[in-house]
Design a protein around this motif. Structure first.
Motif, short mmCIF file in Angstrom:
data_model
loop_
_atom_site.label_atom_id
_atom_site.label_comp_id
_atom_site.label_asym_id
_atom_site.label_seq_id
_atom_site.Cartn_x
_atom_site.Cartn_y
_atom_site.Cartn_z
N GLU A 267 0.57 -1.28 0.34
CA GLU A 267 -0.06 -0.45 -0.20
C GLU A 267 0.48 1.18 -0.28
N ALA A 268 2.20 0.81 0.67
CA ALA A 268 2.93 2.55 0.76
C ALA A 268 3.17 2.50 -0.85
N PHE A 269 3.29 2.04 -1.44
CA PHE A 269 3.96 2.17 -3.15
C PHE A 269 2.71 2.65 -3.81
N ASN A 270 1.52 2.03 -3.46
CA ASN A 270 -0.03 2.72 -4.07
C ASN A 270 0.17 4.28 -3.57
N LYS A 271 0.63 4.61 -2.08
CA LYS A 271 0.53 5.57 -2.12
C LYS A 271 1.78 7.04 -3.04
N MET A 272 3.02 5.77 -3.20
CA MET A 272 4.19 7.14 -3.43
C MET A 272 3.36 6.41 -5.35
N ILE A 273 3.31 6.13 -5.42
CA ILE A 273 2.17 5.99 -6.91
C ILE A 273 1.53 7.53 -7.15
N ALA A 274 0.69 6.81 -6.42
CA ALA A 274 -0.43 8.27 -6.17
C ALA A 274 0.34 9.77 -6.00
N GLY A 275 1.48 9.57 -5.90
CA GLY A 275 2.46 11.44 -5.06
C GLY A 275 1.71 11.40 -3.48
N GLU A 276 1.02 10.85 -2.87
CA GLU A 276 0.84 11.03 -1.59
C GLU A 276 2.49 11.00 -0.47
N LEU A 277 2.99 9.97 -0.93
CA LEU A 277 4.06 9.79 -0.21
C LEU A 277 4.77 9.23 -0.39
N ASN A 278 6.03 10.39 -0.20
CA ASN A 278 7.88 10.51 -0.80
C ASN A 278 8.66 9.40 -1.35
N ALA A 279 9.12 8.38 -0.08
CA ALA A 279 10.12 7.70 0.35
C ALA A 279 9.61 6.81 1.19
N ALA A 280 9.71 5.66 0.80
CA ALA A 280 9.70 4.57 1.62
C ALA A 280 10.64 3.55 1.89
N ILE A 281 10.98 3.72 3.44
CA ILE A 281 12.54 2.67 3.43
C ILE A 281 11.51 1.11 3.86
N GLU A 282 12.31 0.01 3.01
CA GLU A 282 12.15 -1.47 3.37
C GLU A 282 12.67 -1.67 4.72
N CYS A 283 11.73 -2.38 5.47
CA CYS A 283 12.64 -3.31 6.54
C CYS A 283 11.79 -4.74 6.08
N ASN A 284 11.99 -5.44 5.95
CA ASN A 284 11.11 -6.58 4.73
C ASN A 284 11.17 -7.45 6.41
N PRO A 285 9.89 -8.04 6.23
CA PRO A 285 9.46 -8.70 7.18
C PRO A 285 9.16 -10.36 6.68
N LEU A 286 10.04 -10.92 6.16
CA LEU A 286 9.97 -12.55 5.39
C LEU A 286 10.77 -13.25 6.17
N HIS A 287 10.96 -13.31 7.14
CA HIS A 287 11.41 -13.53 8.02
C HIS A 287 11.60 -15.58 8.13
N ALA A 305 25.66 -17.57 12.97
CA ALA A 305 26.51 -16.33 13.36
C ALA A 305 24.54 -15.72 14.23
N LYS A 306 25.17 -14.46 15.52
CA LYS A 306 23.70 -14.27 16.39
C LYS A 306 23.38 -13.31 16.19
N ILE A 307 23.84 -12.31 14.81
CA ILE A 307 22.82 -11.23 14.52
C ILE A 307 23.36 -11.24 12.90
N GLN A 308 21.82 -11.95 12.23
CA GLN A 308 21.88 -11.66 11.67
C GLN A 308 21.01 -10.80 10.80
N TYR A 309 21.50 -9.55 9.33
CA TYR A 309 20.20 -8.78 8.97
C TYR A 309 19.55 -8.90 7.89
N VAL A 310 18.45 -8.93 7.82
CA VAL A 310 17.87 -9.40 6.18
C VAL A 310 18.13 -7.99 4.98
N VAL A 311 18.04 -7.92 4.18
CA VAL A 311 18.52 -7.51 2.63
C VAL A 311 17.13 -6.25 2.77
N GLU A 312 17.26 -4.74 2.57
CA GLU A 312 16.35 -3.84 2.70
C GLU A 312 16.86 -2.52 2.00
#
Length: 329
Positions: A267-287, A305-312
């Motif tokens: 939905e954030a992409f829909n808002k950006m495409i509509a011009g209502e949201l300027n940017a969205a910083i990804e936080c990948n939920p597919l853990h 590894a103790k800490i494992q970051y997802v790609v964003e």
């Protein structure tokens, strides 16, 4: 008579050998006891991001993949999660996964899990613990970097539109106070803004990661500060609420007020495409798949590894339309 008895004895041994040989070739079918039992103590269902995160676990930890998932929705309450973890311990699950509501107050219950010999994996949010051995690994986003990336995006955007020398009045819609996503993103944003003398942070207040609360807080910001230039919302749903509040006062979101959010759900992409949201910083939920990899490594006796970051990534109005078809959440 003796020959007949010997003949029958030979037949018995031959038949027995055939039965055992056949058994070796056709192993018994898997039963419920063969499944790896995973208990997941989820924060709740406060946002589109959380819904996608839950679905990632439910679609990964299925019987076809060798798992049984026991899922618990804490409804944003730490006491519910602690109760769920204790229930998992009583049920003698093989692994416990926790997306903690807040960072502190976990030592006692995690020590109980450790005493029971049940490994604990953290998902999304982190915990502040005096004993790091109470969990085996954490999977999630780099919240501090996300906050820093959001200010970097604003710097670049303002320069591209020739507004980098203008003074900017900024408000911040924070997530649930004390959650690691809130702590990291707030730190990254505040530290980034402090580096630019043109940026003035007028106010910051929690919108609790919900659309309704985000709208409520934004309405109060607009009443108190009529000349807001930029809104940082620490998740998409609060940004959606802010958009509604901005529209209600006759201003154009994305134009009159720059809006930057976090998560980057569909939905954030829909808002950006509509011009209502300027940017969205990804936080990948597919853990789910990453946690499954950790469990499989541990099952084989390996170390993780103790800490494992997802790609964003970072998305905005310039690339939203092109990237939208590939979004999975």
């Amino acid at each position: 008579m003796k020959k007949q008895w010997l003949f029958l004895l030979v037949l018995f041994f031959v038949a027995s050998s055939m039965v055992f040989a056949g058994g070796a070739k056709e192993p018994a079918p898997a039963t419920g006891s063969d499944l790896i039992v995973v208990g997941y103590a989820q924060v709740g269902a406060e946002s589109d991001w959380r819904t996608a995160n839950t679905e990632s676990f439910k679609s990964t930890f299925v019987e076809a993949n060798g798992y049984k998932l026991i899922f618990d929705d804490a409804q944003q309450k730490q006491e519910n999660q602690i109760k769920a973890i204790r229930n998992f311990i009583q049920q003698d699950v093989d692994y416990i996964v926790v997306a903690p509501v807040v960072e502190t107050g976990w030592e006692t219950v995690l020590q109980e899990a450790k005493n029971a010999g049940i490994p604990v994996i953290l998902s999304d949010r982190q915990m502040k613990l005096s004993d790091e051995s109470l969990y085996v690994a954490w999977v999630g986003g780099n919240f501090l970097k996300e906050g820093d990336d959001s200010v970097t995006w604003l710097n670049t955007y303002l320069k591209s539109v020739g507004r980098d020398n203008e003074d900017m009045n900024i408000v911040l819609l924070q997530g649930t106070i004390g959650s690691s996503a809130q702590v990291g993103r707030t730190q990254g944003i505040v530290e980034g803004l402090a580096k630019n003398p043109h940026y003035k942070l007028l106010a910051r207040q929690t919108g609790e990661f919900t659309q309704a609360k985000g709208q409520e807080v934004m309405e109060s910001f607009l009443k108190a500060y009529p000349d807001i230039d930029v809104v940082f919302a620490e998740n998409d749903n609060m940004a959606f609420g802010a958009i509604d509040a901005i529209k209600a006062v006759g201003k154009v979101p994305g134009k009159d007020i720059i809006i930057i959010s976090f998560d980057a759900v569909r939905e954030a992409f829909n808002k950006m495409i509509a011009g209502e949201l300027n940017a969205a910083i990804e936080c990948n939920p597919l853990h789910g798949p990453r946690v499954a990899e950790i469990i499989q490594t541990l099952e084989k006796g390996g170390t993780v590894a103790k800490i494992q970051y997802v790609v964003e990534e970072v998305f905005d109005q310039a690339n939203a339309a092109a990237r939208f078809p590939t979004r999975m959440y």
